[in-house]
Every structure is written in structure tokens, then in C-alpha cells.
Design a protein around this motif. Structure first.
Motif, PDB file in Angstrom:
ATOM      1  N   PHE A  73       0.869  -1.180   0.000  1.00 18.39           N
ATOM      2  CA  PHE A  73       0.000   0.000   0.000  1.00 18.39           C
ATOM      3  C   PHE A  73       0.902   1.225   0.000  1.00 18.39           C
ATOM      4  N   ASN A  74       1.013   1.873  -1.163  1.00 20.36           N
ATOM      5  CA  ASN A  74       1.806   3.091  -1.306  1.00 20.36           C
ATOM      6  C   ASN A  74       1.003   4.267  -0.762  1.00 20.36           C
ATOM      7  N   ASN A  75       1.265   4.619   0.478  1.00 20.66           N
ATOM      8  CA  ASN A  75       0.439   5.607   1.164  1.00 20.66           C
ATOM      9  C   ASN A  75       1.224   6.823   1.646  1.00 20.66           C
ATOM     10  N   ALA A  76       2.536   6.696   1.807  1.00 20.31           N
ATOM     11  CA  ALA A  76       3.321   7.810   2.337  1.00 20.31           C
ATOM     12  C   ALA A  76       3.132   9.050   1.471  1.00 20.31           C
ATOM     13  N   GLY A  77       2.885  10.178   2.127  1.00 20.11           N
ATOM     14  CA  GLY A  77       2.653  11.399   1.358  1.00 20.11           C
ATOM     15  C   GLY A  77       2.825  12.644   2.205  1.00 20.11           C
ATOM     16  N   THR A  78       3.000  13.758   1.522  1.00 18.53           N
ATOM     17  CA  THR A  78       3.136  15.041   2.198  1.00 18.53           C
ATOM     18  C   THR A  78       2.611  16.134   1.282  1.00 18.53           C
ATOM     19  N   GLY A  79       2.473  17.332   1.822  1.00 20.99           N
ATOM     20  CA  GLY A  79       2.038  18.480   1.039  1.00 20.99           C
ATOM     21  C   GLY A  79       2.916  19.683   1.341  1.00 20.99           C
ATOM     22  N   THR A  80       2.450  20.841   0.918  1.00 16.03           N
ATOM     23  CA  THR A  80       3.172  22.092   1.149  1.00 16.03           C
ATOM     24  C   THR A  80       2.239  23.066   1.846  1.00 16.03           C
ATOM     25  N   VAL A  89       7.476  15.993  -4.424  1.00 17.26           N
ATOM     26  CA  VAL A  89       7.646  15.047  -5.534  1.00 17.26           C
ATOM     27  C   VAL A  89       8.423  13.814  -5.067  1.00 17.26           C
ATOM     28  N   ASP A  90       9.466  14.029  -4.286  1.00 16.71           N
ATOM     29  CA  ASP A  90      10.307  12.912  -3.840  1.00 16.71           C
ATOM     30  C   ASP A  90       9.523  11.940  -2.965  1.00 16.71           C
ATOM     31  N   ILE A  91       8.694  12.448  -2.069  1.00 13.29           N
ATOM     32  CA  ILE A  91       7.942  11.577  -1.168  1.00 13.29           C
ATOM     33  C   ILE A  91       6.728  10.968  -1.878  1.00 13.29           C
ATOM     34  N   ASN A  92       5.923  11.806  -2.492  1.00 15.85           N
ATOM     35  CA  ASN A  92       4.641  11.337  -3.039  1.00 15.85           C
ATOM     36  C   ASN A  92       4.788  10.496  -4.298  1.00 15.85           C
ATOM     37  N   TYR A 145       1.274  19.006  -4.544  1.00 16.43           N
ATOM     38  CA  TYR A 145       0.510  17.827  -4.126  1.00 16.43           C
ATOM     39  C   TYR A 145      -0.385  17.341  -5.264  1.00 16.43           C
ATOM     40  N   THR A 146      -1.103  18.271  -5.890  1.00 16.24           N
ATOM     41  CA  THR A 146      -2.008  17.906  -6.978  1.00 16.24           C
ATOM     42  C   THR A 146      -1.250  17.303  -8.155  1.00 16.24           C
ATOM     43  N   ALA A 147      -0.110  17.881  -8.504  1.00 19.60           N
ATOM     44  CA  ALA A 147       0.685  17.365  -9.621  1.00 19.60           C
ATOM     45  C   ALA A 147       1.151  15.938  -9.348  1.00 19.60           C
ATOM     46  N   THR A 148       1.597  15.671  -8.115  1.00 22.34           N
ATOM     47  CA  THR A 148       2.070  14.319  -7.806  1.00 22.34           C
ATOM     48  C   THR A 148       0.923  13.322  -7.793  1.00 22.34           C
ATOM     49  N   LYS A 149      -0.249  13.737  -7.337  1.00 20.88           N
ATOM     50  CA  LYS A 149      -1.368  12.801  -7.272  1.00 20.88           C
ATOM     51  C   LYS A 149      -1.927  12.505  -8.667  1.00 20.88           C
ATOM     52  N   HIS A 150      -1.896  13.487  -9.562  1.00 16.60           N
ATOM     53  CA  HIS A 150      -2.229  13.186 -10.959  1.00 16.60           C
ATOM     54  C   HIS A 150      -1.200  12.208 -11.545  1.00 16.60           C
ATOM     55  N   ALA A 151       0.065  12.395 -11.185  1.00 12.28           N
ATOM     56  CA  ALA A 151       1.109  11.493 -11.669  1.00 12.28           C
ATOM     57  C   ALA A 151       0.934  10.084 -11.118  1.00 12.28           C
ATOM     58  N   ILE A 152       0.435   9.957  -9.895  1.00 18.55           N
ATOM     59  CA  ILE A 152       0.196   8.636  -9.320  1.00 18.55           C
ATOM     60  C   ILE A 152      -0.801   7.854 -10.174  1.00 18.55           C
ATOM     61  N   THR A 153      -1.782   8.538 -10.743  1.00 15.11           N
ATOM     62  CA  THR A 153      -2.728   7.857 -11.632  1.00 15.11           C
ATOM     63  C   THR A 153      -2.005   7.255 -12.830  1.00 15.11           C
TER      64      THR A 153
END
Length: 249
Positions: free
Chosen positions: A84-91, A108-111, A154-162
Motif C-alpha cells: 500500500f503506497n500511502n506515504a505522502g506530504t504536502g506544502t 515530488v520525492d515523497i509522493n 501535491y495535486t501534480a504528484t497525485k495526478h502522476a500517481i494515476t
């Protein structure tokens, strides 16, 4: 034989709730996170089921740290059935132009990079083990679909996760590795506490937003994880019913 899971970001919030729910469902769980004290608190909260855990202090930004997590999991439990890839952070919620390059890179590095590094190690382990295969679930967040104000990194990394979810699902197909994504909105955790006090809306005003019990999220992840590998929840959205997501803006 109990199935084996790795949960990143397991020291709090969704990660902690998911690790405990998996343990209650009979899994063996490796809990990963940067703070060992927080991981041990998660183990303690699991009660007697904590005897089926492994707590590993891990920095998902660091390839060597990630490799050590997967090596310890294999050496302790013998295999891996779920990541479960769950580790995340924001700004901080500041105007886009006021964000520093360091804040962008850290998110970007964490998410994103962290999820990629964990996925790489999961592939290596899942391809080599017998029986072959396993499942990866990525925490995409509703921000994989619609941003909040002042959340560009945060939004950019979460779109990238898709995109990572889709590529992982495709590349894992030949090796019995399934990959899905859960997009979570307004689960009641420390991270969303500010929503109960009022949070900035796209139109510029503040509004209190409804939240849901984090256990509902954990139960949904356990359901995704419990499917046979011939079936996969590719994308799931779970959210507080009355949160302003549909029609946001």
C-alpha cells in the motif's frame, strides 16, 4: 498461511488505520515510516495483533532505505502479497509563486518518487517469489482529479500517481501483479483536522467540510486487497458523502 503486506506512512492517519485493519483481517504487516516512535504507537494500538507486525523506519525518498524495508520484510515473513503506497506530504497553503523549489522537490520525492521506488522493489520481490505475484494499491487522493487552492505540488504528484497506477497495472499483468488506486476524500485524520474548523474554497471563502471515519477507508482497502489476483479494483473513490467534491468550484 497469513498474507503479508507493506504499508508506507503507517505511523499515523490512513496508513495506521489500514495497517490495523489488515492485521484484524489476519494479515502480517510491515509498517514503514520515518518516525519509529509513531510506528511503534501504531503497533501498540493494534493490540494482540501487533505480534504479527514488523516496524521499519524508512525514508521512501532513499533507494537504500526502501530496499532495506523490502529485504527485512522478505527475511521476516518470506514473501509479499500487498504493497500500500500511502506515504505522502504536502506544502503550506501559499500562492504558487511563493513555494520554494525545495518544497516542490520534497513533495515530488515523497509522493511520487517514493511510490515508484517501493513499486520497483515490490516488482522484484513479487516476480521472484512462489506463488508468484501480488497486489499494489496506490493512495491517489481526490486531488488526483480536482485540486484544492494552493496545492500545485501535491495535486501534480497525485495526478502522476494515476499514470503510475496505469503503467504498473500494465507492466505487472504478465507477472500476476495487480495494481489499483484508491482516491480518498476527507477522512477524519490529524491531517484533515483543519477542515472541521474551515478550509479555503475555490471561490475564496472558508467553509467547514464534512469528514468520514477513517475506518471506512481502511475497510475499503482491505476489501480491495482481499480480492483474488484474477480480479482488481482499478480505481475507487471513497469520500465523505456531503463534501464539496462533485461540482467543486
Amino acid at each position: 498461511m497469513n498474507k503479508v503486506a507493506i504499508v508506507t506512512g503507517a505511523g499515523s492517519g490512513i496508513g495506521r488505520a489500514t495497517a490495523i485493519a489488515l492485521l484484524q483481517a489476519g494479515w502480517q504487516v510491515a509498517l514503514a515510516g520515518r518516525r519509529e516512535d509513531a510506528l511503534l504507537a501504531s503497533v501498540q494500538e493494534a493490540g494482540d495483533a501487533g505480534s504479527r507486525t514488523l516496524a521499519v523506519s524508512t525514508d521512501v525518498r532513499d533507494p537504500a532505505s526502501v530496499k532495506a524495508l523490502f529485504d527485512k520484510t522478505r527475511d521476516t515473513f518470506g514473501r509479499l502479497d500487498l504493497l500500500f503506497n500511502n506515504a505522502g506530504t504536502g506544502t503550506p497553503p501559499v500562492p504558487l509563486e511563493d513555494l520554494t523549489v525545495e518544497q516542490w522537490k520534497n513533495t515530488v520525492d515523497i509522493n511520487l518518487t517514493g511510490a515508484f521506488l517501493c513499486t520497483q522493489e515490490a516488482f522484484r520481490l513479487m516476480k521472484a517469489q512462489t506463488p508468484r505475484g501480488g497486489r499494489i494499491i496506490n493512495n491517489g487522493s481526490i486531488s488526483a482529479h480536482a485540486p484544492r487552492p494552493f496545492t500545485a505540488p501535491y495535486t501534480a504528484t497525485k495526478h502522476a500517481i494515476t499514470g503510475l497506477t496505469k503503467a504498473t497495472s500494465l507492466d505487472g499483468r504478465a507477472y500476476d501483479i495487480a495494481c489499483g488506486q484508491i482516491d480518498i476524500g476527507n477522512a477524519a485524520t490529524d491531517m484533515t483536522e483543519r477542515m472541521a474548523q474551515g478550509i479555503l474554497q475555490p471561490r475564496g471563502d472558508m467553509m467547514v467540510e464534512p469528514r468520514m471515519d477513517v475506518r471506512h477507508v481502511a475497510d475499503a482497502i482491505v476489501q480491495m486487497a482481499s480480492l483474488p489476483l484474477e480480479a482488481n479494483v482499478q480505481f475507487m473513490t471513497i469520500m465523505a458523502t456531503k463534501m464539496p467534491y462533485i461540482g467543486r468550484g
